[in-house]
Design an enzyme around this catalytic site. Structure first.
Site, PDB file in Angstrom:
ATOM      1  N   ASP A 132      12.516 -11.422  40.712  1.00 43.57           N
ATOM      2  CA  ASP A 132      11.595 -11.603  40.326  1.00 43.57           C
ATOM      3  C   ASP A 132      10.023 -11.243  40.545  1.00 43.57           C
ATOM      4  O   ASP A 132       8.906 -11.366  39.959  1.00 43.57           O
ATOM      5  CB  ASP A 132      10.995 -13.045  39.760  1.00 43.57           C
ATOM      6  CG  ASP A 132      10.865 -13.578  41.106  1.00 43.57           C
ATOM      7  OD1 ASP A 132      10.423 -12.909  42.148  1.00 43.57           O
ATOM      8  OD2 ASP A 132      10.798 -15.059  40.829  1.00 43.57           O
ATOM      9  N   CYS A 186      16.220 -26.770  21.417  1.00 45.58           N
ATOM     10  CA  CYS A 186      14.957 -27.793  22.457  1.00 45.58           C
ATOM     11  C   CYS A 186      15.074 -28.190  20.304  1.00 45.58           C
ATOM     12  O   CYS A 186      14.517 -29.772  21.150  1.00 45.58           O
ATOM     13  CB  CYS A 186      14.422 -26.977  22.526  1.00 45.58           C
ATOM     14  SG  CYS A 186      14.059 -26.023  24.225  1.00 45.58           S
ATOM     15  N   CYS A 189      12.935 -31.776  20.108  1.00 44.77           N
ATOM     16  CA  CYS A 189      12.339 -32.396  21.828  1.00 44.77           C
ATOM     17  C   CYS A 189      11.118 -31.448  22.424  1.00 44.77           C
ATOM     18  O   CYS A 189      10.298 -30.821  22.048  1.00 44.77           O
ATOM     19  CB  CYS A 189      13.556 -32.214  22.711  1.00 44.77           C
ATOM     20  SG  CYS A 189      12.961 -33.132  24.160  1.00 44.77           S
ATOM     21  N   CYS A 192       9.169 -32.172  27.991  1.00 47.64           N
ATOM     22  CA  CYS A 192       7.972 -30.775  29.110  1.00 47.64           C
ATOM     23  C   CYS A 192       7.158 -30.769  28.241  1.00 47.64           C
ATOM     24  O   CYS A 192       5.741 -30.920  29.178  1.00 47.64           O
ATOM     25  CB  CYS A 192       9.010 -29.262  28.980  1.00 47.64           C
ATOM     26  SG  CYS A 192       9.017 -28.464  27.418  1.00 47.64           S
ATOM     27  N   CYS A 196       4.510 -32.539  30.872  1.00 49.07           N
ATOM     28  CA  CYS A 196       2.889 -31.346  31.912  1.00 49.07           C
ATOM     29  C   CYS A 196       1.768 -32.136  32.647  1.00 49.07           C
ATOM     30  O   CYS A 196       0.846 -32.287  31.823  1.00 49.07           O
ATOM     31  CB  CYS A 196       2.914 -30.149  31.627  1.00 49.07           C
ATOM     32  SG  CYS A 196       1.875 -29.101  32.412  1.00 49.07           S
ATOM     33  N   CYS A 212      -0.776 -24.177  35.542  1.00 48.50           N
ATOM     34  CA  CYS A 212       0.320 -24.456  36.320  1.00 48.50           C
ATOM     35  C   CYS A 212      -0.021 -24.981  37.315  1.00 48.50           C
ATOM     36  O   CYS A 212      -0.042 -24.185  38.077  1.00 48.50           O
ATOM     37  CB  CYS A 212       1.267 -23.159  35.229  1.00 48.50           C
ATOM     38  SG  CYS A 212       2.592 -24.219  36.268  1.00 48.50           S
ATOM     39  N   CYS A 239       6.022 -26.608  41.225  1.00 43.83           N
ATOM     40  CA  CYS A 239       6.290 -28.119  39.933  1.00 43.83           C
ATOM     41  C   CYS A 239       7.167 -27.302  39.302  1.00 43.83           C
ATOM     42  O   CYS A 239       7.688 -27.062  39.555  1.00 43.83           O
ATOM     43  CB  CYS A 239       4.721 -28.105  39.037  1.00 43.83           C
ATOM     44  SG  CYS A 239       4.619 -29.099  38.464  1.00 43.83           S
ATOM     45  N   CYS A 242       8.428 -30.258  34.164  1.00 44.38           N
ATOM     46  CA  CYS A 242       8.940 -29.422  33.165  1.00 44.38           C
ATOM     47  C   CYS A 242      10.738 -29.181  32.957  1.00 44.38           C
ATOM     48  O   CYS A 242      10.979 -29.407  32.577  1.00 44.38           O
ATOM     49  CB  CYS A 242       8.128 -28.393  32.796  1.00 44.38           C
ATOM     50  SG  CYS A 242       8.185 -26.669  33.357  1.00 44.38           S
ATOM     51  N   CYS A 246      13.312 -32.411  31.227  1.00 44.09           N
ATOM     52  CA  CYS A 246      14.238 -31.316  30.461  1.00 44.09           C
ATOM     53  C   CYS A 246      15.925 -32.581  30.166  1.00 44.09           C
ATOM     54  O   CYS A 246      16.555 -32.363  30.944  1.00 44.09           O
ATOM     55  CB  CYS A 246      14.368 -30.092  30.883  1.00 44.09           C
ATOM     56  SG  CYS A 246      15.364 -29.459  29.532  1.00 44.09           S
TER      57      CYS A 246
END
EC number: 1.17.99.6
Length: 308
Positions: A132, A186, A189, A192, A196, A212, A239, A242, A246
């Protein structure tokens, strides 16, 4: 008679599994047309905060053929990091992905091994490995290759194992058989979004990175804004809120990568231990960890912000 594309695809997926990857999906390399306006809009709204590197290489982020000459295929891979144990409850929290060794090195080694396998078994194949830190839209490619769907928290989700895994890519100049995207599960729902702590999920599927907790505790180099006081729920590095809330993560299974096993101190540290951490202990505990990215000064800043 099996064709070469099918044979090579099966070989690669089988070796990826042998190397410990959770799953492997393959897409045709090309311009990510649907992602271009999304990325542009996100940057225009300055949701990258001080992560100015996100503004660099805009075209390369959207088109892997600009990263690898004559790129034909994007091989997306998932590597599980869900731990079998979590931290002491009387502790400042660090994101689960940082419990063990720095994933960049662990994954890069596996990707290098996979590319070497391809070159040995198939022949002259050129390619590059990406984790990443490179300008690749890893979640978009993983979704395109059917490994999961991008959820309302902007993470890649799967019905089988949730979202606690790393995503990596191998971009190569070999035609392979391509996988199809999966569907979004999803539904209605909003777990998340509701959970948050800093309201960073500003709309379904859109995360304002500059709000965030991971951004504040890792990317931000200056003082954390005072208006965030009391909102961090003891998160000192990253963190997981979220992801923790789930419903699909009820299916998360512990990883089997020894290098991701935590340093015992990471699990046993109390708040007092974190508050009294010295440079020597920091270096010893986190020398091979992603936590070292904040340096001791950044970690102390985060802890002082939580403590005061």
């Amino acid at each position: 008679m099996i064709n070469n594309k099918s044979k090579y695809t099966n070989l690669i997926k089988s070796e990826a599994k042998r190397l410990g990857f959770l799953s492997c999906g393959i897409s045709k390399a090309g311009f990510l047309e649907a992602e271009a306006p999304r990325l542009e809009n996100w940057l225009n709204k300055q949701m990258n905060g001080q992560m100015s590197y996100m503004e660099n290489h805009f075209d390369k982020r959207l088109n892997p053929t600009l990263l690898v000459d004559d790129a034909k295929s994007v091989i997306s891979l998932l590597l599980n990091y869900y731990p079998s144990e979590i931290q002491n409850t009387n502790s400042y929290k660090i994101s689960k992905y940082a419990y063990g060794q720095d994933y960049h090195f662990v994954i890069k080694e596996k990707l290098t091994a996979l590319l070497h396998f391809i070159q040995t078994e198939i022949g002259e194949v050129s390619g590059r490995a990406f984790v990443d830190s490179a300008p690749v839209l890893d979640k978009a490619w993983a979704a395109k290759s059917g490994l999961g769907w991008i959820g309302k928290n902007s993470n890649l989700l799967t019905k089988q194992v949730g979202s606690f895994y790393f995503i990596a890519e191998l971009i190569i100049d070999l035609d392979l058989e391509y996988d199809n995207p999966t569907t979004d599960h999803c539904g209605s729902c909003t777990a998340c979004i509701d959970a948050c702590p800093t309201d960073a999920i500003v709309a379904p599927y859109i995360v304002d990175g500059s709000k965030c907790i991971s951004y504040f505790t890792i990317e931000l180099k200056e003082n954390i804004p005072t208006e965030m006081k009391g909102k961090f729920n003891d998160w000192a590095f990253g963190c997981d809120v979220c992801q923790d809330v789930c419903p699909w993560n009820k299916f998360s299974k512990p990883h089997n990568e020894p290098l991701f096993n935590p340093n015992p101190e990471v699990l046993s540290f109390t708040k007092k231990d974190w508050e009294e951490i010295t440079e020597e202990i920091f270096k010893k505990t986190f020398k091979d960890s992603a936590v070292k990215r904040t340096k001791i000064g950044g970690l102390k800043r985060n802890i002082n912000f939580l403590k005061d």
